[in-house]
Design a protein around this motif. Structure first.
Motif, PDB file in Angstrom:
ATOM      1  N   SER A 475       0.825  -1.201   0.000  1.00  0.00           N
ATOM      2  CA  SER A 475       0.000   0.000   0.000  1.00  0.00           C
ATOM      3  C   SER A 475       0.863   1.256   0.000  1.00  0.00           C
ATOM      4  O   SER A 475       1.657   1.479   0.913  1.00  0.00           O
ATOM      5  CB  SER A 475      -0.921  -0.015   1.223  1.00  0.00           C
ATOM      6  OG  SER A 475      -1.750   1.115   1.250  1.00  0.00           O
ATOM      7  N   ARG A 505      -3.443  -7.380  -2.249  1.00  0.00           N
ATOM      8  CA  ARG A 505      -3.956  -6.013  -2.240  1.00  0.00           C
ATOM      9  C   ARG A 505      -2.835  -5.066  -2.638  1.00  0.00           C
ATOM     10  O   ARG A 505      -1.790  -5.030  -1.983  1.00  0.00           O
ATOM     11  CB  ARG A 505      -4.497  -5.637  -0.850  1.00  0.00           C
ATOM     12  CG  ARG A 505      -5.673  -6.498  -0.388  1.00  0.00           C
ATOM     13  CD  ARG A 505      -6.202  -6.030   0.961  1.00  0.00           C
ATOM     14  NE  ARG A 505      -7.276  -6.873   1.454  1.00  0.00           N
ATOM     15  CZ  ARG A 505      -8.553  -6.727   1.131  1.00  0.00           C
ATOM     16  NH1 ARG A 505      -8.910  -5.723   0.320  1.00  0.00           N
ATOM     17  NH2 ARG A 505      -9.479  -7.541   1.601  1.00  0.00           N
ATOM     18  N   SER A 507      -2.180  -0.989  -3.695  1.00  0.00           N
ATOM     19  CA  SER A 507      -2.708   0.368  -3.811  1.00  0.00           C
ATOM     20  C   SER A 507      -1.550   1.344  -3.862  1.00  0.00           C
ATOM     21  O   SER A 507      -0.514   1.135  -3.230  1.00  0.00           O
ATOM     22  CB  SER A 507      -3.624   0.693  -2.627  1.00  0.00           C
ATOM     23  OG  SER A 507      -2.951   0.547  -1.398  1.00  0.00           O
ATOM     24  N   THR A 531      -9.187 -13.162  -2.821  1.00  0.00           N
ATOM     25  CA  THR A 531      -9.413 -11.722  -2.737  1.00  0.00           C
ATOM     26  C   THR A 531      -8.356 -10.992  -3.550  1.00  0.00           C
ATOM     27  O   THR A 531      -7.161 -11.266  -3.403  1.00  0.00           O
ATOM     28  CB  THR A 531      -9.353 -11.244  -1.277  1.00  0.00           C
ATOM     29  OG1 THR A 531     -10.368 -11.895  -0.517  1.00  0.00           O
ATOM     30  CG2 THR A 531      -9.556  -9.739  -1.190  1.00  0.00           C
ATOM     31  N   SER A 533      -7.509  -6.897  -4.642  1.00  0.00           N
ATOM     32  CA  SER A 533      -7.839  -5.480  -4.538  1.00  0.00           C
ATOM     33  C   SER A 533      -6.764  -4.666  -5.235  1.00  0.00           C
ATOM     34  O   SER A 533      -5.575  -4.787  -4.912  1.00  0.00           O
ATOM     35  CB  SER A 533      -7.952  -5.062  -3.065  1.00  0.00           C
ATOM     36  OG  SER A 533      -8.192  -3.676  -2.956  1.00  0.00           O
ATOM     37  N   SER A 535      -5.961  -0.649  -6.357  1.00  0.00           N
ATOM     38  CA  SER A 535      -6.442   0.710  -6.116  1.00  0.00           C
ATOM     39  C   SER A 535      -5.360   1.725  -6.455  1.00  0.00           C
ATOM     40  O   SER A 535      -4.230   1.624  -5.959  1.00  0.00           O
ATOM     41  CB  SER A 535      -6.855   0.865  -4.645  1.00  0.00           C
ATOM     42  OG  SER A 535      -7.160   2.198  -4.335  1.00  0.00           O
ATOM     43  N   GLN A 565     -13.767 -12.111  -3.875  1.00  0.00           N
ATOM     44  CA  GLN A 565     -13.879 -10.680  -3.612  1.00  0.00           C
ATOM     45  C   GLN A 565     -12.965  -9.911  -4.563  1.00  0.00           C
ATOM     46  O   GLN A 565     -11.766 -10.161  -4.606  1.00  0.00           O
ATOM     47  CB  GLN A 565     -13.510 -10.379  -2.157  1.00  0.00           C
ATOM     48  CG  GLN A 565     -13.644  -8.912  -1.774  1.00  0.00           C
ATOM     49  CD  GLN A 565     -13.389  -8.684  -0.284  1.00  0.00           C
ATOM     50  OE1 GLN A 565     -13.323  -9.634   0.491  1.00  0.00           O
ATOM     51  NE2 GLN A 565     -13.239  -7.436   0.118  1.00  0.00           N
ATOM     52  N   GLU A 567     -12.012  -5.922  -5.745  1.00  0.00           N
ATOM     53  CA  GLU A 567     -12.124  -4.494  -5.502  1.00  0.00           C
ATOM     54  C   GLU A 567     -11.196  -3.758  -6.459  1.00  0.00           C
ATOM     55  O   GLU A 567     -10.005  -4.053  -6.516  1.00  0.00           O
ATOM     56  CB  GLU A 567     -11.746  -4.157  -4.055  1.00  0.00           C
ATOM     57  CG  GLU A 567     -12.587  -4.875  -3.006  1.00  0.00           C
ATOM     58  CD  GLU A 567     -12.067  -4.655  -1.603  1.00  0.00           C
ATOM     59  OE1 GLU A 567     -11.006  -3.996  -1.469  1.00  0.00           O
ATOM     60  OE2 GLU A 567     -12.689  -5.137  -0.642  1.00  0.00           O
ATOM     61  N   ARG A 569     -10.203   0.198  -7.727  1.00  0.00           N
ATOM     62  CA  ARG A 569     -10.343   1.645  -7.684  1.00  0.00           C
ATOM     63  C   ARG A 569      -9.612   2.219  -8.888  1.00  0.00           C
ATOM     64  O   ARG A 569      -8.395   2.175  -8.976  1.00  0.00           O
ATOM     65  CB  ARG A 569      -9.759   2.213  -6.396  1.00  0.00           C
ATOM     66  CG  ARG A 569      -9.988   3.713  -6.285  1.00  0.00           C
ATOM     67  CD  ARG A 569      -9.385   4.282  -5.023  1.00  0.00           C
ATOM     68  NE  ARG A 569      -9.664   5.696  -4.909  1.00  0.00           N
ATOM     69  CZ  ARG A 569      -8.859   6.568  -4.328  1.00  0.00           C
ATOM     70  NH1 ARG A 569      -7.710   6.163  -3.815  1.00  0.00           N
ATOM     71  NH2 ARG A 569      -9.175   7.842  -4.246  1.00  0.00           N
ATOM     72  N   SER A 594     -16.555  -4.491  -5.898  1.00  0.00           N
ATOM     73  CA  SER A 594     -16.515  -3.069  -5.585  1.00  0.00           C
ATOM     74  C   SER A 594     -15.815  -2.325  -6.715  1.00  0.00           C
ATOM     75  O   SER A 594     -14.678  -2.662  -7.077  1.00  0.00           O
ATOM     76  CB  SER A 594     -15.771  -2.833  -4.265  1.00  0.00           C
ATOM     77  OG  SER A 594     -15.636  -1.449  -4.007  1.00  0.00           O
TER      78      SER A 594
END
Length: 791
Positions: A475, A505, A507, A531, A533, A535, A565, A567, A569, A594
């Motif tokens: 992140s 994840r 980001s 999952t 994600s 972003s 899941q 996600e 962005r 999402s």
């Protein structure tokens, strides 16, 4: 006892029981066993008068008497910590919460144990007695906590932490000297390699110390060397040390086995049909299993062999000697062995079963480092070594395929990029061959830590064999083009048949490639992810400059995945369904989706998306749109609200009513009233205002079949009088339904409730009698301009 007596005197003359209980509490050393045998009604009055040491020991007696000590620990928290812990409503054990926080505060010197009489007990050692309750620990600044924990007088504390600690966090670290780094090495070795830590998180490090960061990353991945560098107060690590007799015995057995294997190998060449012992059959079937997967050997006799994909693939893209010890395996260390590609010449050796030798390691070869005391020898052993040096060069096949490991497979934008290829070496990349492999963690999180190209290449090399890794969170690390290097390591990891990665994840501020391209690239390598994600805040203007001849991930076929899941962005990118729909079609198990900050080119794009969701994602339960302009997509919004499968729908800052009519609001209310499957409706930031909020109360009218439990109307310019009117209307509907309503939660963050405090308090009081209300004391003057636009 003096403070206790003073408190009782201040309260006035005490009862005979209170005086007796105070006297007993002062003599617990002699009366403890008798006290634990007291009836429950007597023990209840005595427990609040005990010190922390005695209260912790009273848990068993209290449980047998049917008593709970939770209220006492909660009062201790309030009296000693004097703060309200975050998410206090979710705390299930105040005893653990208190002792864990107490340990951290004492360790970092922010709590004086003389400040409260309940903390003063000559039998009570603050760190020692609270350490068994610590499952999460944060180390900060100059790592003073690491130095204290590895001090000789805290050896038992460290042993307790090795059994209890699961999450180790680093925050706001600063550069450190050699002695502090050595303490950190001892701490990580004990807590990760020979302990139970499964998650390492590093937060907020604006200018990271490369040496320190590489130490944390490499030891989290299970890499380090034994020998003098892991001495503990001038003695070698007891958990890594083998008895001399056992070492000699093992060496002798290996030598005898090697001679027997040579004879058996010759017989096997001449008599290929002859029967062989099961162990040898397993060894031959699995190639270099004994060397490349030592964990399977250490797990016990006759453990089912795992096929080493790296050995079986002709390309040799992943070096077999980099396979990680599983995160949940027995905490032992394993010497890395020579590569297994020379066909079975060295793979017939069987390691002696480790049963009965827990927490010990095979002896390592000597002479790997000239000065094993210098930590830099490990971190910067190959200060100018090329990535290809990390591969064993015993076979021509590996030497020829070095590029195949450091560069990704075709079909990913990593191919052909300079991000992970030869750059004359990297300071931070160490020799994996020269290191031992220990137990590794299953979760790695890096938040707000700028990662340089060299650090990214080091991380990429670690990731390439980190098979125990289940969760990876990167992140705001300023990756930019270095995301290619990280992808290269992940693709190498995906080739391990025992790879466990399930959550990724990523980001950052800038995106180096379109979001959907990154999503497809990761999913094509890891169809087993649960999952994902992705972003990004802003679009990199240079992201379109791709080298020629490299096929885009957006063109690669996506295998059917286990994704549950997703996600995304978008950095203000158009939502091109041509790239998203194949991902959704391949994700039959998708339960949560999402989409954030995407722009919709046309209504047809959103219509196609909804059609695919209905046809290909029958298990989808939660759908969220944030900062997506849906003002011109009213038909699609109503279709979503009447979906019979969705249980939670979020339209956050989606401008739902920007160009709508009164009829649209009525259609939304009627649609929700007919939908019995929808449990949660979140509408933050859509400028509802007072009149629309009041209208929403009709969702719970007498003729409604809605099962709505949660409603979020945060950031909607709601004033106190509007909230009160909503409350009265809701109360009327509840009365008409005989008090039968499923509505349980209302969220009201960042509304205009400070405009009339008295009216707001009355509305909240009446609402809390109906449902759980979550709000804040937001200063609405900061959003006056937004309010004017809604009037």
């Amino acid at each position: 006892a003096a403070p206790l007596s003073g408190e009782m005197a201040a309260e006035g003359p005490g009862s005979l029981f209170a005086l007796s209980a105070a006297a007993v509490s002062r003599s617990m050393g002699a009366l403890e066993r008798d006290v634990w045998a007291l009836p429950g009604h007597l023990l209840r009055g005595l427990l609040p008068l005990l010190t922390v040491f005695r209260l912790e020991r009273a848990e068993g007696a209290a449980r047998r008497a049917g008593l709970s000590t939770q209220p006492i620990w909660r009062k201790l928290w309030d009296d000693v910590m004097k703060t309200r812990p975050p998410n206090s409503e979710n705390i299930t054990c105040w005893r653990k919460k208190f002792l864990e926080t107490f340990f951290s505060n004492v360790l970092h010197g922010v709590l004086d144990i003389s400040s409260d009489w309940r903390l003063n007990d000559r039998h009570f050692s603050p760190l020692l007695h609270s350490s068994p309750h610590v499952s999460q620990l944060t180390l900060c600044n100059m790592l003073q906590g690491a130095v204290e924990l590895t001090a000789e007088h805290n050896q038992k504390v460290l042993e307790n932490l090795a059994g209890s600690l699961r999450i180790l966090k680093f925050q706001h670290l600063l550069s450190s000297d050699q002695s502090i780094r050595r303490s950190l090495v001892l701490l990580l070795h004990r807590l990760i390699h020979h302990g139970s830590v499964s998650q390492v998180s590093v937060y907020s490090w604006p200018v990271p110390d490369t040496v320190l960061l590489v130490l944390i990353l490499s030891m989290s991945a299970g890499f380090w060397r034994s020998g003098n560098a892991l001495t503990y107060h001038s003695s070698p690590c007891g958990l890594c040390r083998e008895d001399k007799a056992q070492s000699q015995e093992s060496a002798q057995e290996r030598a005898e086995r090697g001679r027997w294997d040579e004879r058996e190998w010759s017989d096997g060449q001449n008599q290929k049909g002859s029967p062989r012992a099961p162990e040898e059959a397993d060894a031959e079937v699995n190639g270099c299993q004994a060397d490349a997967h030592p964990n399977s050997v250490l797990s016990g006799p006759r453990s089912p062999p795992l096929r080493n994909q790296a050995c079986s693939e002709a390309s040799g893209k992943v070096p077999s000697d980099h396979t990680s010890v599983q995160g949940g395996s027995s905490p032992r260390c394993i010497s890395d062995k020579p590569s297994c590609h020379p066909v079975l010449q060295k793979t017939r050796r069987r390691l002696k079963s480790a049963v009965g030798k827990k927490r010990r390691c095979p002896r390592r070869s000597r002479g790997l480092y000239a000065d094993p005391e210098d930590l830099y020898d490990f971190v910067f052993t190959v200060a100018r070594e090329d990535n290809s040096g990390l591969l064993d060069k015993n076979s021509a096949t590996e030497g020829e395929n070095t590029e195949n490991w450091t560069s990704p497979s075709p079909g990913c934008p990593c191919a052909g990029r300079a991000g992970c290829k030869k750059r004359g070496g990297s300071a931070g990349i160490f020799s994996l061959k020269a290191a031992h492999r220990f137990r590794s963690v299953s979760t790695l999180e890096l938040f707000s830590i700028p990662l340089t190209g060299e650090t990214c290449r080091t991380l990429s090399n670690l990731l390439s064999s980190w098979v125990s890794l289940e969760n990876l969170v990167l992140s705001y690390n300023g990756l930019d083009a270095n995301i290619i290097c990280i992808l290269s390591g992940l693709r190498a990891l995906s080739r391990h048949s025992d790879c466990r990665l399930r959550v990724v994840r990523v980001s950052d501020v800038f995106s180096h490639m379109p979001c959907m391209e990154l999503v497809r690239c990761i999913l094509s390598a890891f169809p087993q992810l649960h999952t994902l994600s992705v972003s990004f805040d802003l679009k990199n203007q240079l992201e379109g400059n791709r080298p020629e001849g490299n096929p885009s991930c957006s063109e690669a076929e996506i295998p059917e995945s286990c994704l549950e899941q997703l996600e995304i962005r978008f950095p203000r990118e158009p939502l091109h369904t041509a790239f998203l729909l194949p991902v959704l079609k391949a994700s039959k198990s998708l339960q949560q989706l999402s989409l954030d900050s995407a722009t919709l080119p046309s209504s047809q794009e959103l219509g196609l998306l909804l059609e695919v969701l209905k046809e290909c994602n029958p298990n989808l339960k939660k759908l969220s749109f944030h900062d997506v302009n849906l003002a011109e997509h009213q038909k699609e919004v109503l279709l979503l609200l009447q979906d019979p499968v969705l249980q939670e729908i979020t339209f956050s800052f989606c401008r739902l009513f920007e160009s709508s009519t009164t009829e649209f609001l009525s259609e939304i209310i009627n649609t929700v009233k007919r939908n019995s499957s929808l449990k949660s409706l979140k509408l933050p930031g859509n400028r509802l205002g007072n009149h629309r909020l009041v209208a929403l109360a009709d969702i719970f009218s007498e003729d409604s079949s809605s099962s709505l439990c949660q409603l979020d109307v945060s950031s909607n310019c709601i004033k106190p009088d509007g909230l009160l009117e909503f409350t009265k209307k809701l109360e009327g509907h509840i009365q008409q339904r005989g008090g039968q309503i499923q509505f349980t939660h209302l969220r009201l963050f960042q509304n205009w409730l400070d405009q009339d405090a008295e009216t707001a308090q009355e509305a909240l009081r009446r609402l809390k009698a109906v449902c759980s209300v979550v709000n804040d004391s937001w200063d609405s003057s900061q959003a006056f301009a937004d309010y004017i636009s809604v009037m």
